[in-house]
Design an enzyme around this catalytic site. Structure first.
Site, PDB file in Angstrom:
ATOM      1  N   GLY B  40       9.416  42.360  59.892  1.00 21.73           N
ATOM      2  CA  GLY B  40      10.487  42.934  60.566  1.00 21.73           C
ATOM      3  C   GLY B  40      10.971  43.969  59.792  1.00 21.73           C
ATOM      4  O   GLY B  40      11.361  43.854  58.551  1.00 21.73           O
ATOM      5  N   LEU B  43      17.068  47.196  60.917  1.00 19.48           N
ATOM      6  CA  LEU B  43      18.067  47.489  60.013  1.00 19.48           C
ATOM      7  C   LEU B  43      17.922  46.519  59.071  1.00 19.48           C
ATOM      8  O   LEU B  43      18.166  46.789  57.691  1.00 19.48           O
ATOM      9  CB  LEU B  43      19.440  47.554  60.711  1.00 19.48           C
ATOM     10  CG  LEU B  43      19.650  48.780  61.436  1.00 19.48           C
ATOM     11  CD1 LEU B  43      21.112  48.587  61.868  1.00 19.48           C
ATOM     12  CD2 LEU B  43      19.545  49.819  60.516  1.00 19.48           C
ATOM     13  N   ALA B  44      17.907  45.052  59.258  1.00 17.46           N
ATOM     14  CA  ALA B  44      17.922  44.118  58.247  1.00 17.46           C
ATOM     15  C   ALA B  44      16.436  44.039  57.291  1.00 17.46           C
ATOM     16  O   ALA B  44      16.645  44.363  56.254  1.00 17.46           O
ATOM     17  CB  ALA B  44      17.892  42.574  58.976  1.00 17.46           C
ATOM     18  N   SER B 284      27.024  52.389  75.956  1.00 22.53           N
ATOM     19  CA  SER B 284      27.515  51.841  74.931  1.00 22.53           C
ATOM     20  C   SER B 284      29.355  51.431  75.147  1.00 22.53           C
ATOM     21  O   SER B 284      30.001  51.974  76.103  1.00 22.53           O
ATOM     22  CB  SER B 284      27.945  52.921  73.683  1.00 22.53           C
ATOM     23  OG  SER B 284      28.825  52.887  72.780  1.00 22.53           O
ATOM     24  N   ARG B 337      33.929  41.719  74.070  1.00 16.94           N
ATOM     25  CA  ARG B 337      32.964  41.608  75.172  1.00 16.94           C
ATOM     26  C   ARG B 337      32.992  40.345  76.157  1.00 16.94           C
ATOM     27  O   ARG B 337      33.038  40.431  77.308  1.00 16.94           O
ATOM     28  CB  ARG B 337      31.820  41.648  74.552  1.00 16.94           C
ATOM     29  CG  ARG B 337      31.497  43.014  73.894  1.00 16.94           C
ATOM     30  CD  ARG B 337      30.266  43.065  73.077  1.00 16.94           C
ATOM     31  NE  ARG B 337      30.127  44.320  72.387  1.00 16.94           N
ATOM     32  CZ  ARG B 337      29.236  44.857  71.595  1.00 16.94           C
ATOM     33  NH1 ARG B 337      28.340  43.918  71.228  1.00 16.94           N
ATOM     34  NH2 ARG B 337      29.281  45.931  71.336  1.00 16.94           N
ATOM     35  N   GLU B 453      19.994  39.661  62.808  1.00 19.06           N
ATOM     36  CA  GLU B 453      20.349  39.040  64.388  1.00 19.06           C
ATOM     37  C   GLU B 453      19.353  37.724  64.167  1.00 19.06           C
ATOM     38  O   GLU B 453      19.548  36.831  64.887  1.00 19.06           O
ATOM     39  CB  GLU B 453      19.901  39.766  65.461  1.00 19.06           C
ATOM     40  CG  GLU B 453      20.209  39.275  66.759  1.00 19.06           C
ATOM     41  CD  GLU B 453      20.096  40.225  67.964  1.00 19.06           C
ATOM     42  OE1 GLU B 453      19.964  41.512  67.617  1.00 19.06           O
ATOM     43  OE2 GLU B 453      19.881  39.733  68.926  1.00 19.06           O
ATOM     44  N   LEU B 469      25.182  46.037  63.318  1.00 16.79           N
ATOM     45  CA  LEU B 469      24.639  46.650  62.282  1.00 16.79           C
ATOM     46  C   LEU B 469      24.994  46.666  61.002  1.00 16.79           C
ATOM     47  O   LEU B 469      24.247  46.553  60.009  1.00 16.79           O
ATOM     48  CB  LEU B 469      24.794  48.155  62.839  1.00 16.79           C
ATOM     49  CG  LEU B 469      24.383  48.738  64.390  1.00 16.79           C
ATOM     50  CD1 LEU B 469      24.829  49.821  64.640  1.00 16.79           C
ATOM     51  CD2 LEU B 469      22.837  48.331  64.470  1.00 16.79           C
TER      52      LEU B 469
END
Ligand SMILES: Cc1cc2nc3c(=O)[nH]c(=O)nc-3n(C[C@H](O)[C@H](O)[C@H](O)COP(=O)(O)OP(=O)(O)OC[C@H]3O[C@@H](n4cnc5c(N)ncnc54)[C@H](O)[C@@H]3O)c2cc1C
Ligand code: SF4
Ligand code: FES
Lengths: 248, 665
Positions: B40, B43-44, B284, B337, B453, B469
């Site tokens: 992967g 970002l991670a 967004s 959310r 994630e 993020l």
């Protein structure tokens, strides 16, 4: 809508490839172009045929993966969008649509509509970065103030998604818009200035080695760029390159 | 095996520092003798691969896209949190920690979340040093905005493309290491199994997606940064390729899978338009800073709107129900959310949905246009009472902030959001569940790590905006590079790991067998056919609202669907070529197993927390009802059929935060 699709089929890099015609019906104007291809593929699979391979992932216009040449235009007839954001309402019932892969020597075809754009990555390996250790022992972010106009302009350059439409629509298959955008982003920021000379020299050298053509200022790239990357970036890169060459 | 979270002892605020001081280090010269596989490059994974290489390890990085830069992280829009307190509005490490734990319904691990808040400020410094063009104030300093569920402005952003810019930052760090030869990048490669040798993760089996070749890759440790599994629902905001394969294969090799049923449903997505739909598009949530959410107060107006006889702009203020402002006056349109999503569903279920399918509410910027317009008119010395002028000025301000989102909306829906309010509806967005990891981000398989994630650790039952993020980069740049050293310190004399062992043979064979089965199967239905059916079961029975009866039947239905899939799926072409249908089939096969475990986990969780609402457990006002006895992480051990998985519980202890009923009223 009922449409006729003429699609480039090519088994692999060594195959010659040809356009094959497929009729398709019941297409809703709300579908995206890729959803229309999904429908085509579902039909092909159900008939026992091989589906048409095409690249895609985010389907949100941001990953830069989708890359179709539609009716002679990269990403098709709409302006400022990628293929995944192109909707069928842009077409009329009865239209014939020609779908081909992006064509450039530096982007060899892998299969059908899928091409290899790793040349872009290699240009980045050559210098598309700021050499800073990732350890996190950097100075406080606000210790590097950036003029808002410069930050916004750098951001505009940085929004390039690396799709390659600029290359595909250029008669010389030049990668100047892509490389220009990369060089510009860093050239505009104080953090990027330190290595500016090496960066532009190395990236341009790699770009030439990858077999991209020269820029003759036709501007087709800017017209087809889904992210509105402007020709300014090429001019800025040329200035940076000149500066660097004089120094070097 | 008992779950050991390895949380360091001592006061919360010293845990990470003390831990870093006490873990083993690997001498720089010895790092050259150690190989690490990172699967992967989001970002991670991207940040981890770059940092591990920077430290001196030999890194092999994998992604299934054609370039590391295209990982799904690229799509994140809104922003990234950090407790910088640049705005001087009272933010601090503790507050970010507090908001995150509370936002997660007290279902996350205190120590991990505190560390996350602690390193958050560093992330911004790092990214700015790398040239990430964050939004700036006129004075040249960084700008911030606020996100759902919090009362401070701590979100850093780059227009509506923050994920893109952060990922390009990590990608550039990765490029630097590829250029130096410290990272070998394998793009268009899909990892299909983990190889465990003598109880330790020692490699992976990957398929070259261009040639179909099955490859063996060995290393001293394997890191999975493979993202979330929201696509188990078929329709979600995730990129088309996002999948659970890596995590699921790790699970089958001994990694416990935690909280699979924790799904985040995002409130501001573009509603579904028809059966052809392949994915959902997120708008967004930063839009909620300026947009007001409403539906008509009266059914007759709803009907008139649906019939096209009434425009939303024609409806008087008094005839609109700004239901979030009505129900949650303290947070209004900025509730978290899960609360916003559920409230929208509640209104639509009650018959107030405003589009043809009855599954949409309005997100209206009319008041923002006027508010900003007045300010601009004032600043520019223009007539503040000229409505048309004020509206135009206001629209320009909004365009500056969210222009690309408005444009995207218009392209998809074919309606101008400057003229008519946007329509939105909740959609599956993020999965808080994932591979169980300890404080060191190690799974229950020694040498196997999970970051971003793909792990379960930091968000609890609900993820607040702009924190995924943050977690991805915290794990990749600042946490894993330290903690993995502790494990690798024992491997400096091991030497290269051979790939000709029995464990590699066995893993490769199992991969080949699956592929062969799919290719020669020649059934009657496409992969998507099965994926869509799975998605329907998941959304209807394991989605925003769940009950025991539905969940029980989902477990049975998914198992049946899986059987049917293996008997009846048709995968055209061969293995020895570029074959997207085959790649998809392998991913859907794993979704069909995960889905069952998901339903089983949901069935067991007899409470409502975060995005998952058990209908049997709600308060009289229809709010989520949490139950103290469920204050644990469910970590599932693989035992063959997913329905037979064995539950292990990690109790969650809150020593620094008082567990309170979450309220946004
Ligand atoms: C539309 C959208 C908007 C969002 N906005 C925000 C936001 O504003 N703020 C925020 O904090 N979060 C946001 N998120 C969430 C956030 O983007 C993700 O949670 C985060 O980016 C995940 O990062 P990751 O590195 O863990 O995984 P990903 O970025 O998903 O990367 C996964 C990587 O793993 C690779 N991979 C997966 N499986 C395999 C395999 N089997 N073999 C080889 N490679 C594999 C992929 O190729 C990819 O490189 C948003 C998400 C979406 C969908
Ligand atoms: S410059 Fe534009 S067309 Fe070229 S790769 Fe970037 S986004 Fe695509
Ligand atoms: S699929 Fe990502 S830009 Fe089109």
């Amino acid at each position: 809508m009922n449409l006729t699709l003429k699609i480039w089929r090519q088994k692999n890099a060594n195959d010659k490839g040809k356009l094959v015609e497929y009729p398709i019906s019941d297409i809703s104007p709300d579908m995206s172009f890729l959803e229309m291809l999904d429908v085509l593929n579902e039909g092909l699979i159900n008939k026992g045929d091989e589906p048409v391979e095409f690249d895609h992932d985010c389907r949100e216009g941001i990953c830069g993966m989708c890359s179709l040449y539609i009716n002679g235009e990269a990403h098709g007839p709409d302006r400022g969008v990628t293929t995944c954001q192109l909707h069928m309402r842009m077409f009329k019932d009865g239209d014939t649509i020609v779908i081909e892969p992006f064509r450039a020597t530096a982007f060899p075809v892998i299969k059908d509509l899928v091409v290899d754009r790793s040349a872009f990555d290699r240009i980045q390996h050559a210098g598309g970065f700021i050499s800073v250790n990732t350890s996190g022992n950097t100075i406080d972010a606000n210790a590097i103030p950036v003029n808002k106009h410069d930050a916004d302009t750098a951001f505009d350059s940085a929004t390039c998604i690396g799709c390659g439409a600029c290359v595909a629509s250029c008669k010389n298959s030049s990668a100047m818009l892509f490389v220009g955008a990369k060089v510009s982003q860093f050239a505009l920021l104080p953090q990027g200035k330190i290595e500016a000379t090496d960066r532009v020299l190395n990236m341009v050298k790699q770009m030439d080695e990858e077999g991209f053509g020269n820029c003759t200022n036709t501007g087709a790239c800017e017209v087809e760029c889904p992210k509105g990357i402007s020709l300014e970036n090429i001019a800025r890169m040329n200035r940076e390159y000149l500066k660097a060459s004089l120094k070097g | 095996m008992a779950l050991d979270s390895k949380i360091p002892k001592g006061p919360l605020k010293d845990k990470w520092t003390n831990h870093k001081n006490s873990i083993n280090l690997v001498n720089p010269a010895n790092k050259r003798l150690i190989d690490v596989i990172v699967v992967g490059t989001g970002l991670a994974g991207g940040s981890a691969a770059a940092t591990l290489a920077e430290l001196g390890y030999n890194v092999k990085a994998f992604c299934f896209q054609d370039s590391a830069r295209r990982a799904h992280s690229i799509a994140a829009q809104g922003g990234i949190n950090a407790a910088k307190n640049y705005q001087g509005d009272g933010d601090s490490t503790y507050r970010l920690f507090y908001d995150t734990v509370k936002g997660g319904d007290y279902r996350s691990r205190e120590a991990n979340v505190y560390r996350l808040a602690e390193v958050s400020a560093n992330i911004i410094d790092q990214c700015v040093a790398q040239g990430v063009p964050f939004a700036r104030e006129y004075g040249g300093l960084l700008d911030n905005r606020s996100f759902g569920g919090v009362l401070v402005s701590r979100t850093f952003y780059a227009a509506g493309q923050t994920g893109q810019q952060l990922l390009l930052g990590a990608y550039s760090a990765l490029n630097r290491q590829i250029g130096r030869g410290k990272v070998k990048m394998y793009s268009r490669h899909e990892m299909l199994d983990v190889v465990v040798v003598d109880g330790k993760a020692r490699g992976i089996i990957a398929r070259n997606l261009v040639t179909g070749e099955i490859e063996r890759h060995s290393a001293h440790a394997v890191v999975l940064g493979t993202g979330g599994y929201g696509n188990v629902f078929f329709l979600s905001t995730n990129a088309m390729g996002s999948n659970v394969t890596a995590a699921w294969k790790a699970h089958k090799r001994g990694a416990y899978f935690a909280n699979p049923c924790y799904t985040q449903i995002h409130p501001t997505c573009i509603p579904v338009s028809g059966d052809h739909q392949s994915k959902l598009t997120l708008m967004s949530e930063s839009l909620r800073n300026d947009g007001r959410i409403w539906v008509p107060k009266h059914k007759k107006d709803v009907e008139a709107i649906r019939a096209g006889k009434l425009k939303p702009t024609q409806l008087e203020e008094a005839d609109r129900d700004y239901y979030l402002e009505r129900r949650y006056p303290a947070f209004g349109n900025l509730v978290p959310r899960d609360v916003a999503s559920r409230a929208a569903k509640e209104r639509c279920d009650a018959g107030y949905g405003v589009n043809a399918t009855g599954e949409a509410v309005y997100l209206d910027f009319a008041s923002a246009f006027m508010r900003y317009g007045k300010e601009q008119a004032h600043v520019k010395g223009l007539d503040e009472n000229d409505e048309a002028l004020v509206k135009k000025l206001g629209q320009e301000v909004v365009k500056n902030k969210y222009g690309n989102l408005f444009q995207m909306y218009e392209k998809i829906v074919d309606q101008n959001p400057y003229e008519s309010p946007m329509m939105i509806y909740p959609a599956v967005h993020y999965t808080m569940g994932g591979i169980w990891v300890d404080y060191n981000l190690q799974t229950t398989v020694p040498g196997l790590y999970a970051i971003g994630e793909a792990n379960f650790s930091d968000h609890g039952a609900n993820r607040l905006g702009a924190s995924a993020l943050m977690q991805g980069l915290a794990d990749g740049y600042f946490v894993l590079p330290y903690t993995i050293g502790d494990y690798l310190a024992d491997d400096i004399r091991t030497g290269p790991i051979p790939t000709n062992s029995a464990a590699f043979d066995e893993a490769e064979k199992s991969v080949r067998d699956n592929i062969e089965h799919l290719i020669i199967n020649n059934g009657t239905h496409s992969v998507d056919h099965f994926h869509k059916r799975l998605g329907k079961i998941m959304w209807n029975k394991c989605g925003m609202a769940r009950n025991a009866e539905d969940l029980k039947s989902a477990i049975v239905e998914i198992a049946e669907l899986r059987k049917e899939f293996w008997k009846d799926v048709r995968v055209p072409g061969t293995n020895e070529e570029f074959n997207e249908e085959l790649a998809k089939a392998l991913r859907v096969a794993d979704f069909l197993e995960l889905g069952e475990l998901f339903a089983k986990d949901a069935l067991l969780r007899e409470e409502s927390a975060g995005g998952h609402f058990r209908e049997e457990y709600q308060t009289e006002e229809g709010e989520a009802q949490r139950r103290k006895e469920f204050q644990y992480v469910s970590a599932w051990e693989y035992k063959g059929e997913p329905k037979d998985a064995l539950l292990h519980k990690e109790d969650l202890v809150f020593e620094n935060i008082e567990v309170k009923e979450r309220s946004y009223k």
